[in-house]
Design a protein around this motif. Sequence first.
Motif, PDB file in Angstrom:
ATOM      1  N   VAL A   1       1.709  51.901  31.799  1.00  0.00           N
ATOM      2  CA  VAL A   1       2.204  52.654  30.841  1.00  0.00           C
ATOM      3  C   VAL A   1       3.529  51.831  29.856  1.00  0.00           C
ATOM      4  O   VAL A   1       3.355  51.871  28.852  1.00  0.00           O
ATOM      5  N   THR A   2       4.336  51.602  30.567  1.00  0.00           N
ATOM      6  CA  THR A   2       5.503  50.920  30.072  1.00  0.00           C
ATOM      7  C   THR A   2       5.328  49.627  29.380  1.00  0.00           C
ATOM      8  O   THR A   2       5.785  49.165  28.424  1.00  0.00           O
ATOM      9  N   LEU A   3       4.432  48.722  30.035  1.00  0.00           N
ATOM     10  CA  LEU A   3       4.019  47.474  29.380  1.00  0.00           C
ATOM     11  C   LEU A   3       3.235  47.723  27.949  1.00  0.00           C
ATOM     12  O   LEU A   3       3.543  47.044  26.840  1.00  0.00           O
ATOM     13  N   CYS A   4       2.405  48.907  28.283  1.00  0.00           N
ATOM     14  CA  CYS A   4       1.730  48.806  26.844  1.00  0.00           C
ATOM     15  C   CYS A   4       2.666  49.417  25.725  1.00  0.00           C
ATOM     16  O   CYS A   4       2.403  49.221  24.610  1.00  0.00           O
ATOM     17  N   LEU A   5       3.808  50.065  26.114  1.00  0.00           N
ATOM     18  CA  LEU A   5       4.826  50.360  25.112  1.00  0.00           C
ATOM     19  C   LEU A   5       5.520  49.450  24.479  1.00  0.00           C
ATOM     20  O   LEU A   5       5.903  49.700  23.226  1.00  0.00           O
ATOM     21  N   LEU A   6       5.453  48.189  25.028  1.00  0.00           N
ATOM     22  CA  LEU A   6       5.885  47.121  24.381  1.00  0.00           C
ATOM     23  C   LEU A   6       5.143  46.547  23.219  1.00  0.00           C
ATOM     24  O   LEU A   6       5.816  45.938  22.286  1.00  0.00           O
ATOM     25  N   LEU A   7       4.134  46.966  23.155  1.00  0.00           N
ATOM     26  CA  LEU A   7       3.191  46.487  21.768  1.00  0.00           C
ATOM     27  C   LEU A   7       3.834  47.546  20.826  1.00  0.00           C
ATOM     28  O   LEU A   7       3.232  46.937  19.664  1.00  0.00           O
ATOM     29  N   VAL A   8       4.359  48.507  20.718  1.00  0.00           N
ATOM     30  CA  VAL A   8       4.723  49.397  19.701  1.00  0.00           C
ATOM     31  C   VAL A   8       6.453  49.538  19.566  1.00  0.00           C
ATOM     32  O   VAL A   8       6.949  49.712  18.500  1.00  0.00           O
ATOM     33  N   VAL A   9       7.271  49.258  20.647  1.00  0.00           N
ATOM     34  CA  VAL A   9       8.582  49.306  20.669  1.00  0.00           C
ATOM     35  C   VAL A   9       9.187  48.121  20.086  1.00  0.00           C
ATOM     36  O   VAL A   9       8.955  47.271  20.669  1.00  0.00           O
TER      37      VAL A   9
ATOM     38  N   LEU B   1      15.320  51.054  22.822  1.00  0.00           N
ATOM     39  CA  LEU B   1      14.285  51.878  23.705  1.00  0.00           C
ATOM     40  C   LEU B   1      13.664  50.586  24.501  1.00  0.00           C
ATOM     41  O   LEU B   1      13.248  50.964  25.385  1.00  0.00           O
ATOM     42  N   LEU B   2      13.779  49.309  23.968  1.00  0.00           N
ATOM     43  CA  LEU B   2      13.246  48.108  24.631  1.00  0.00           C
ATOM     44  C   LEU B   2      14.006  48.192  26.020  1.00  0.00           C
ATOM     45  O   LEU B   2      13.328  47.872  27.243  1.00  0.00           O
ATOM     46  N   LEU B   3      15.420  48.506  26.086  1.00  0.00           N
ATOM     47  CA  LEU B   3      16.470  48.373  27.231  1.00  0.00           C
ATOM     48  C   LEU B   3      15.668  49.432  28.258  1.00  0.00           C
ATOM     49  O   LEU B   3      15.255  49.217  29.493  1.00  0.00           O
ATOM     50  N   CYS B   4      15.234  50.742  27.748  1.00  0.00           N
ATOM     51  CA  CYS B   4      14.580  51.655  28.675  1.00  0.00           C
ATOM     52  C   CYS B   4      13.357  51.204  29.239  1.00  0.00           C
ATOM     53  O   CYS B   4      12.990  51.216  30.393  1.00  0.00           O
ATOM     54  N   VAL B   5      12.450  50.779  28.249  1.00  0.00           N
ATOM     55  CA  VAL B   5      11.072  50.228  28.948  1.00  0.00           C
ATOM     56  C   VAL B   5      10.843  49.222  29.553  1.00  0.00           C
ATOM     57  O   VAL B   5      10.353  49.255  30.690  1.00  0.00           O
ATOM     58  N   VAL B   6      11.843  48.210  29.544  1.00  0.00           N
ATOM     59  CA  VAL B   6      11.858  47.157  30.199  1.00  0.00           C
ATOM     60  C   VAL B   6      12.630  47.295  31.763  1.00  0.00           C
ATOM     61  O   VAL B   6      12.189  47.014  32.778  1.00  0.00           O
ATOM     62  N   ALA B   7      13.717  48.051  31.785  1.00  0.00           N
ATOM     63  CA  ALA B   7      14.344  48.599  32.822  1.00  0.00           C
ATOM     64  C   ALA B   7      13.377  49.638  33.552  1.00  0.00           C
ATOM     65  O   ALA B   7      13.243  49.132  35.016  1.00  0.00           O
ATOM     66  N   VAL B   8      12.780  50.523  33.235  1.00  0.00           N
ATOM     67  CA  VAL B   8      11.650  51.122  34.017  1.00  0.00           C
ATOM     68  C   VAL B   8      10.395  50.448  34.363  1.00  0.00           C
ATOM     69  O   VAL B   8      10.201  50.449  35.565  1.00  0.00           O
ATOM     70  N   THR B   9      10.051  49.389  33.750  1.00  0.00           N
ATOM     71  CA  THR B   9       9.068  48.546  34.210  1.00  0.00           C
ATOM     72  C   THR B   9       9.543  47.491  35.232  1.00  0.00           C
ATOM     73  O   THR B   9       8.679  47.426  36.311  1.00  0.00           O
ATOM     74  N   HIS B  10      10.776  47.108  35.296  1.00  0.00           N
ATOM     75  CA  HIS B  10      11.064  46.222  36.354  1.00  0.00           C
ATOM     76  C   HIS B  10      11.347  47.219  37.661  1.00  0.00           C
ATOM     77  O   HIS B  10      11.183  46.544  38.736  1.00  0.00           O
ATOM     78  N   LEU B  11      11.923  48.296  37.555  1.00  0.00           N
ATOM     79  CA  LEU B  11      12.082  49.421  38.516  1.00  0.00           C
ATOM     80  C   LEU B  11      10.720  49.499  39.304  1.00  0.00           C
ATOM     81  O   LEU B  11      10.563  49.476  40.378  1.00  0.00           O
TER      82      LEU B  11
END
Length: 432
Positions: free
Chosen positions: A89-97, A102-112
């Motif tokens: 889910v978080t990686l797919c969000l990178l297509l639109v964010v 917001l990128l900070l949050c998405v990438v952080a959750v992905t790495h977690l």
Amino acid sequence: MAQLRRPPGGRDARIMLLAQLLDRAGTGVWAAACVLYFTFVIGLDAGQVGLLLGASGVAGIAGSPLAGHLADRFPVRSLLIGAHLLRLVTLCLLLVVTDFALLLCVVAVTHLGDRAAKTLEMLFATRVAGERRVTYQALSRSSANAGYALGAGLAAIGLAVGTRGAYHVLILANALSFLVAAALVWRTREPRGRGLVAAPSPVPATATATAPATGAPAQAGGRSPWRDRGYLRFVLLDIPMNLDDSILGIGIPLWLVSRTSAPHELIPAFLVINTVLVVVLQLRVSAKVRDARGATRAVALYGLTTLLCCALLAAATDGGAWAASAALLAAAVLATAAELMRSVSSWELAVSLAPREARASYLGVAGMAQSVQKSAGPLLLTGVVMAAGPAGWLALGTAVAGLSLLQRRFSLRRLEEPAAPSAAPAPTSTAA
């Protein structure tokens, strides 16, 4: 190949190894493309990219202990599927964010999710593999490195195209790997022994009739890794035992560019050397470590190998291009040798030094060492070691060698304590 067809753990282990191969192939695709994607597609500057990746590394530190804590309470199989789907889910969000916050949050959750998934994979594997966990760890390392190499090769095609659409295809390829990995994990069976690393041995009926009720294994001892100073000391000393990762991926390439006369075209050879040697030698090296005391010897060898690697890097500044190239290539070989030592010692000691009734939560804390190194290691190398020149490399190698001896000493002392976890050697036939 014979070991891959019949790994410790049987059918479930084969499925998990395939899931790891595909997962790492997708991760290799993204690792090769993420910096360029953030720079040329999203439009971030170098400082923002550094902050983004640094924040993701800090977030990843929490992934391992969180996974270990949850694994004492919920099925590992379900948690691992959830980690894969979270990353999907978080990686797919990178297509639109595109917003930086917001990128900070998405990438952080992905790495977690990445770090949690890796810990859960090893918890699953060591439960189904039992005393043959060292052999399984070797197979896992080999398949993971093969996956990374495959992913990097696929990423090269997209990077050669270089369009926004090509980068989006690379992101979707990584997301697809998470989806397929989750589907494969769903086909496995939940390993027995919640809170344990190896499934409990069958107990005779006569024994169970007289044994007192003790409740769930995870609560049997009531021990917390956060209150176990001896184990926390092991985890703290394990952080510098992971520095080979930063030395190979960051230290050697930057040293080549900034302080030697070696050609820049040599840099890809470091990854090739590492990948080939790990795939070819990991199982053979792991076969030499048959118990926890063998792992303590591997820790000492790690320190010595790292010292020799750093000495070669310090010497690479002297002489011409040929001498520098030879020294750097040899340093890459030694860094890979250190990685081989670390991969068989770190996890085996993390398992053997943990109390059996709470190993999942203990191993979650142990997994923090690698995450902390990934965040602090690059800063240590670029801000301290390389800034000091050749003397910085010599100081780093000496420090790691000394800390490795301390790690060996403290580990042996804990193994010899009457109340320490059992350190009985595994049968020699299981390490073949």
